[in-house]
Design a protein around this motif. Structure first.
Motif, PDB file in Angstrom:
ATOM      1  N   GLU A   1       0.820  -1.214   0.000  1.00  5.44           N
ATOM      2  CA  GLU A   1       0.000   0.000   0.000  1.00  5.44           C
ATOM      3  C   GLU A   1       0.855   1.266   0.000  1.00  5.44           C
ATOM      4  N   GLY A   2       1.883   1.285   0.812  1.00  8.96           N
ATOM      5  CA  GLY A   2       2.726   2.469   0.909  1.00  8.96           C
ATOM      6  C   GLY A   2       2.037   3.604   1.639  1.00  8.96           C
ATOM      7  N   LYS A   3       2.754   4.717   1.703  1.00  4.93           N
ATOM      8  CA  LYS A   3       2.229   5.888   2.406  1.00  4.93           C
ATOM      9  C   LYS A   3       2.684   7.136   1.658  1.00  4.93           C
ATOM     10  N   GLU A   4       1.746   8.026   1.411  1.00  3.82           N
ATOM     11  CA  GLU A   4       2.080   9.291   0.767  1.00  3.82           C
ATOM     12  C   GLU A   4       2.697  10.231   1.803  1.00  3.82           C
ATOM     13  N   LEU A   5       3.866  10.744   1.466  1.00  2.60           N
ATOM     14  CA  LEU A   5       4.582  11.654   2.357  1.00  2.60           C
ATOM     15  C   LEU A   5       5.239  12.743   1.516  1.00  2.60           C
ATOM     16  N   PRO A   6       5.524  13.878   2.119  1.00  6.21           N
ATOM     17  CA  PRO A   6       6.056  14.986   1.333  1.00  6.21           C
ATOM     18  C   PRO A   6       7.468  14.773   0.793  1.00  6.21           C
ATOM     19  N   ASN A   7       8.293  13.988   1.507  1.00  4.24           N
ATOM     20  CA  ASN A   7       9.679  13.806   1.071  1.00  4.24           C
ATOM     21  C   ASN A   7      10.300  12.605   1.782  1.00  4.24           C
ATOM     22  N   TRP A   8      11.535  12.285   1.375  1.00  2.00           N
ATOM     23  CA  TRP A   8      12.201  11.114   1.950  1.00  2.00           C
ATOM     24  C   TRP A   8      12.534  11.314   3.421  1.00  2.00           C
ATOM     25  N   GLN A   9      12.715  12.569   3.852  1.00  2.00           N
ATOM     26  CA  GLN A   9      13.007  12.818   5.264  1.00  2.00           C
ATOM     27  C   GLN A   9      11.803  12.451   6.131  1.00  2.00           C
ATOM     28  N   ALA A  10      10.616  12.756   5.637  1.00  2.00           N
ATOM     29  CA  ALA A  10       9.403  12.360   6.361  1.00  2.00           C
ATOM     30  C   ALA A  10       9.273  10.841   6.369  1.00  2.00           C
ATOM     31  N   ALA A  11       9.643  10.208   5.258  1.00  2.00           N
ATOM     32  CA  ALA A  11       9.604   8.740   5.197  1.00  2.00           C
ATOM     33  C   ALA A  11      10.582   8.137   6.205  1.00  2.00           C
ATOM     34  N   GLN A  12      11.713   8.781   6.393  1.00  2.00           N
ATOM     35  CA  GLN A  12      12.689   8.286   7.371  1.00  2.00           C
ATOM     36  C   GLN A  12      12.123   8.338   8.783  1.00  2.00           C
ATOM     37  N   VAL A  13      11.451   9.420   9.119  1.00  2.43           N
ATOM     38  CA  VAL A  13      10.836   9.542  10.443  1.00  2.43           C
ATOM     39  C   VAL A  13       9.776   8.462  10.630  1.00  2.43           C
ATOM     40  N   VAL A  14       8.923   8.274   9.635  1.00  2.00           N
ATOM     41  CA  VAL A  14       7.877   7.250   9.704  1.00  2.00           C
ATOM     42  C   VAL A  14       8.514   5.867   9.854  1.00  2.00           C
ATOM     43  N   ALA A  15       9.582   5.601   9.113  1.00  2.00           N
ATOM     44  CA  ALA A  15      10.254   4.301   9.180  1.00  2.00           C
ATOM     45  C   ALA A  15      10.804   4.039  10.574  1.00  2.00           C
ATOM     46  N   ILE A  16      11.440   5.028  11.168  1.00  2.00           N
ATOM     47  CA  ILE A  16      12.009   4.858  12.509  1.00  2.00           C
ATOM     48  C   ILE A  16      10.902   4.604  13.527  1.00  2.00           C
ATOM     49  N   LEU A  17       9.835   5.368  13.460  1.00  2.00           N
ATOM     50  CA  LEU A  17       8.715   5.166  14.390  1.00  2.00           C
ATOM     51  C   LEU A  17       8.078   3.792  14.203  1.00  2.00           C
ATOM     52  N   HIS A  18       7.883   3.400  12.939  1.00  2.00           N
ATOM     53  CA  HIS A  18       7.269   2.100  12.636  1.00  2.00           C
ATOM     54  C   HIS A  18       8.167   0.952  13.102  1.00  2.00           C
ATOM     55  N   MET A  19       9.464   1.063  12.841  1.00  2.00           N
ATOM     56  CA  MET A  19      10.392   0.015  13.267  1.00  2.00           C
ATOM     57  C   MET A  19      10.433  -0.076  14.790  1.00  2.00           C
ATOM     58  N   GLY A  20      10.363   1.062  15.465  1.00  2.00           N
ATOM     59  CA  GLY A  20      10.331   1.067  16.925  1.00  2.00           C
ATOM     60  C   GLY A  20       9.129   0.315  17.466  1.00  2.00           C
ATOM     61  N   THR A  21       7.980   0.519  16.855  1.00  2.00           N
ATOM     62  CA  THR A  21       6.759  -0.179  17.272  1.00  2.00           C
ATOM     63  C   THR A  21       6.891  -1.679  17.027  1.00  2.00           C
ATOM     64  N   ILE A  22       7.414  -2.047  15.876  1.00  2.00           N
ATOM     65  CA  ILE A  22       7.598  -3.467  15.552  1.00  2.00           C
ATOM     66  C   ILE A  22       8.528  -4.116  16.561  1.00  2.00           C
ATOM     67  N   LEU A  23       9.635  -3.459  16.878  1.00  2.00           N
ATOM     68  CA  LEU A  23      10.590  -4.019  17.836  1.00  2.00           C
ATOM     69  C   LEU A  23       9.985  -4.125  19.228  1.00  2.00           C
ATOM     70  N   GLN A  24       9.216  -3.127  19.638  1.00  4.94           N
ATOM     71  CA  GLN A  24       8.548  -3.188  20.946  1.00  4.94           C
ATOM     72  C   GLN A  24       7.587  -4.363  21.012  1.00  4.94           C
ATOM     73  N   ASN A  25       6.814  -4.547  19.968  1.00  5.56           N
ATOM     74  CA  ASN A  25       5.802  -5.605  19.964  1.00  5.56           C
ATOM     75  C   ASN A  25       6.407  -6.999  19.859  1.00  5.56           C
ATOM     76  N   ASN A  26       7.650  -7.102  19.410  1.00  8.52           N
ATOM     77  CA  ASN A  26       8.275  -8.411  19.209  1.00  8.52           C
ATOM     78  C   ASN A  26       9.547  -8.593  20.029  1.00  8.52           C
ATOM     79  N   ALA A  27       9.768  -7.762  21.024  1.00 14.61           N
ATOM     80  CA  ALA A  27      11.018  -7.763  21.786  1.00 14.61           C
ATOM     81  C   ALA A  27      11.363  -9.133  22.367  1.00 14.61           C
ATOM     82  N   ALA A  28      10.379  -9.851  22.870  1.00 12.46           N
ATOM     83  CA  ALA A  28      10.648 -11.144  23.507  1.00 12.46           C
ATOM     84  C   ALA A  28      11.058 -12.215  22.500  1.00 12.46           C
TER      85      ALA A  28
END
Length: 112
Positions: A35-62
């Motif tokens: 699906e992807g996500k519409e964002l204004p630029n790659w810098q915004a995509a980087q922020v979204v990626a870091i936040l998303h990866m953080g959530t994934i790691l939190q949910n799967n830490a164990a």
């Protein structure tokens, strides 16, 4: 703000389509973002990626183990890889020494 950024902002604000970014996650499986996500630029995509990866790691830490390779590839709508986030656990050699010491003591002293 540079002139090129200012022009781009004006184009986006008057109805131009924002670029779409895709966040593909690789752990023990590959999870492709179709699906992807519409964002204004790659810098915004980087922020979204870091936040998303953080959530994934939190949910799967164990479930994350030493040696596991978790990463996220962020691509633009033409399929070009823009950047990759990597996460891994690299155990220090001292942990092997500590673990071996306790295993050795435990096998020689049944009271431990």
């Amino acid at each position: 703000m540079r002139a090129s950024e200012s022009m781009r902002s004006r184009r986006l604000s008057i109805g131009a389509v924002m670029p779409r970014y895709f966040f593909h996650v690789f752990d023990s499986d590959a999870c492709h973002d179709h699906e992807g996500k519409e964002l204004p630029n790659w810098q915004a995509a980087q922020v979204v990626a870091i936040l998303h990866m953080g959530t994934i790691l939190q949910n799967n830490a164990a479930e994350i183990s030493v040696g596991d390779d978790w990463h996220m590839d962020v691509m633009n709508e033409t399929g070009i890889l823009l950047f990759r986030l990597d996460f891994s656990i690299v155990r220090s050699a001292i942990l092997d020494q500590i673990s071996n010491k306790y295993i050795y003591l435990d096998s020689n002293n049944k009271d431990l």
